[in-house]
Design an enzyme around this catalytic site. Sequence first.
Site, PDB file in Angstrom:
ATOM      1  N   CYS A 122       0.836  -1.204   0.000  1.00 30.68           N
ATOM      2  CA  CYS A 122       0.000   0.000   0.000  1.00 30.68           C
ATOM      3  C   CYS A 122       0.873   1.258   0.000  1.00 30.68           C
ATOM      4  O   CYS A 122       1.432   1.612  -1.022  1.00 30.68           O
ATOM      5  CB  CYS A 122      -0.994  -0.032   1.151  1.00 30.68           C
ATOM      6  SG  CYS A 122      -2.318   1.204   0.968  1.00 30.68           S
ATOM      7  N   HIS A 223      -3.822  -4.833   0.300  1.00 32.26           N
ATOM      8  CA  HIS A 223      -3.375  -5.266   1.631  1.00 32.26           C
ATOM      9  C   HIS A 223      -3.444  -6.795   1.756  1.00 32.26           C
ATOM     10  O   HIS A 223      -4.419  -7.334   2.272  1.00 32.26           O
ATOM     11  CB  HIS A 223      -4.255  -4.614   2.707  1.00 32.26           C
ATOM     12  CG  HIS A 223      -3.903  -3.192   2.980  1.00 32.26           C
ATOM     13  ND1 HIS A 223      -2.952  -2.818   3.903  1.00 32.26           N
ATOM     14  CD2 HIS A 223      -4.361  -2.048   2.414  1.00 32.26           C
ATOM     15  CE1 HIS A 223      -2.850  -1.498   3.920  1.00 32.26           C
ATOM     16  NE2 HIS A 223      -3.696  -0.995   3.027  1.00 32.26           N
ATOM     17  N   GLU A 225      -2.019  -8.699   3.801  1.00 32.11           N
ATOM     18  CA  GLU A 225      -2.047  -9.160   5.199  1.00 32.11           C
ATOM     19  C   GLU A 225      -3.474  -9.384   5.693  1.00 32.11           C
ATOM     20  O   GLU A 225      -3.700 -10.179   6.615  1.00 32.11           O
ATOM     21  CB  GLU A 225      -1.308  -8.165   6.108  1.00 32.11           C
ATOM     22  CG  GLU A 225      -2.056  -6.897   6.453  1.00 32.11           C
ATOM     23  CD  GLU A 225      -2.051  -5.845   5.356  1.00 32.11           C
ATOM     24  OE1 GLU A 225      -2.680  -4.789   5.537  1.00 32.11           O
ATOM     25  OE2 GLU A 225      -1.397  -6.087   4.312  1.00 32.11           O
TER      26      GLU A 225
END
Length: 250
Positions: A122, A223, A225
Amino acid sequence: MVSSDSELQRPLIGLTTYLQRAQTGVWDVQAAFLPEVYFAAVEKAGGIPVLLPPQPVEGGVAEQVLSRLDGLIIAGGLDVDAARYGATAHPENDRPSPLRDDWDDALLTAAITAEVPFLAICRGIQVLNVLRGGTLHQHLPEVVGDDRFRAGNGEFAVNEVRVQPESRIAAVIGEGSHAVQSYHHQAIDAVGSGLRVTAQSDDGIVQAVELEDVPFGVGVQWHPEQDAEEDARLFEGLVEAARSYRKLHA
């Protein structure tokens, strides 16, 4: 055949952090922190996460840090200072954080020089692009016409990105269309030197780039994660590259 100690040890992966106001219990202080999903993803992928709080870069601090790591993640966070790519800040931009911008730049520069594998997430992909002389779209709703990449209120938007074949990221997660989670209002405009665009959304917004002259240098606008509990492949790709780097430099 008996494995060496270096082969048995998990690679050390550094992760950049926020440095801003945090409240917990009776405390209201400046603090370095990072959401757990980032370092949990590194652990799940087989690495050892090491948090890297923003700090002054004089005296080769970033190079000293990188010399002890096997991989690097430039995590998400506040907007990059527009002055770093010669622009006037948009009214919607976050207040600049020169300390973090300098720290992330120094770490990435050191990683590129030493060919330490890195994943830029990001804000991280934007830091990478600006470092390589590129520019950013400062407020995407003015480019695409809506808030499709940032729903707001801490809710991640789901978007489709198309990964280019014969790219490092395609080797890790597969080419073609992928649903990803996004939370950003900026993105790459002019692409920086040495970077190859390897994923885009249907509206043409750059969603991933790779630095082609290093073994593993990947940036993604989304993202990963947030999906790592079910799909940690990007982190696994980084950790595998870090394991190879560790073995090579043992």
